[in-house]
Write a protein that holds these residues in place. Structure first.
Motif, mmCIF file in Angstrom:
data_model
loop_
_atom_site.group_PDB
_atom_site.id
_atom_site.type_symbol
_atom_site.label_atom_id
_atom_site.label_comp_id
_atom_site.label_asym_id
_atom_site.label_seq_id
_atom_site.Cartn_x
_atom_site.Cartn_y
_atom_site.Cartn_z
ATOM 1 N N ASP A 224 0.839 -1.192 0.000
ATOM 2 C CA ASP A 224 0.000 0.000 0.000
ATOM 3 C C ASP A 224 0.880 1.252 0.000
ATOM 4 N N ASP B 294 2.376 4.831 0.887
ATOM 5 C CA ASP B 294 2.580 5.481 2.178
ATOM 6 C C ASP B 294 1.795 6.782 2.295
ATOM 7 N N SER C 120 -3.848 11.228 3.390
ATOM 8 C CA SER C 120 -3.561 10.359 4.528
ATOM 9 C C SER C 120 -2.183 9.745 4.357
ATOM 10 N N GLN C 121 -1.505 9.529 5.484
ATOM 11 C CA GLN C 121 -0.179 8.920 5.397
ATOM 12 C C GLN C 121 0.003 7.876 6.504
ATOM 13 N N THR C 122 0.748 6.847 6.148
ATOM 14 C CA THR C 122 1.037 5.767 7.091
ATOM 15 C C THR C 122 2.511 5.755 7.472
ATOM 16 N N LYS C 123 3.207 6.858 7.179
ATOM 17 C CA LYS C 123 4.643 6.912 7.433
ATOM 18 C C LYS C 123 4.950 7.339 8.876
ATOM 19 N N ALA D 197 -2.021 11.777 10.950
ATOM 20 C CA ALA D 197 -1.971 11.110 9.655
ATOM 21 C C ALA D 197 -2.836 11.755 8.584
#
Lengths: 113, 114
Positions: free
Chosen positions: A1, A3, A24-27, A72
């Protein structure tokens, strides 16, 4: 997915409509940015946020507003869209206090008729 | 106000050639410089980042140099391939009270033909 994700990826709207672009970020990064890209003008900074409670104007913030709902999530709003806001919009994040290397989302192509 | 210029605006080369992309900036008080690649219809991919205290960075066939005092950076691509075709952007990160703001050049459109 990915980032850094942006929604929608493409949007066509009419003059005067309110539009929200989401990022949105997952980092796990604290810093988030919104840019727009126009042919011949390059990328320009609209707003940036160094943490949830810190939001700053960039060089072209007029006509835009932002909301940092969580670490996020960073949203960009056009309260009343106009044709010269037609552009490619990018969200970016950075996490390192040392390098401040920025990582970009895939972009949202917005057309205002 | 920081201004970033990239030369040339477009470049077309045959596969296998070594090439250099140029970036210049007007205010030498930068924190770092970042080179990106942008493919059509896609986002930016970070290629190399050079801190203001560094002279160069290397990643595979890519080498970026920085001469902060003269306000210049170059991106060297060795043995170019058709897959290198893209727009290359350089961006400088302001230091001091403007820390965090990236100023971009307008990019060099690179075409590598077989």
């Amino acid at each position: 997915d990915a980032d850094v994700t942006q929604t929608p990826r493409n949007r066509i709207t009419k003059t005067g409509k309110r539009i929200m672009l989401e990022c949105s970020q997952t980092k796990g990064h604290d810093r988030m940015y919104w840019y727009r890209q126009d042919p011949g003008l390059g990328l320009r900074l609209i707003y940036y946020s160094f943490d949830v409670k810190d939001i700053n104007k960039g060089e072209i913030s007029d006509g835009y507003s932002v909301s940092r709902q969580a670490q996020a999530k960073f949203s960009l709003s056009l309260e009343s869209a106009i044709p010269n806001q037609t552009a490619l919009y990018f969200c970016a994040t950075s996490g390192s206090l040392v390098s401040n290397e920025q990582f970009f989302g895939p972009g949202t192509r917005l057309t205002v008729l | 106000k920081q201004e970033v210029t990239q030369i040339p605006a477009a470049l077309s080369v045959p596969e296998g050639e070594n090439l250099v992309l140029n970036c210049s900036f007007t205010d030498s008080a930068i924190y770092n410089l970042q080179w990106f690649r942008q493919d059509p219809g896609k986002g930016l991919t970070s290629l190399l980042l050079i801190q203001s205290s560094q002279r160069e960075q290397t990643s595979g066939r890519l080498n970026a140099s920085l001469d902060k005092s003269s306000g210049r950076s170059t991106l060297y691509i060795a043995a170019s391939q058709p897959g290198d075709s893209a727009t290359y952007l350089c961006a400088v990160l302001a230091g001091g009270t403007s820390y965090g703001k990236l100023t971009f050049g307008q990019g060099t459109i690179l075409t590598v033909h077989p």
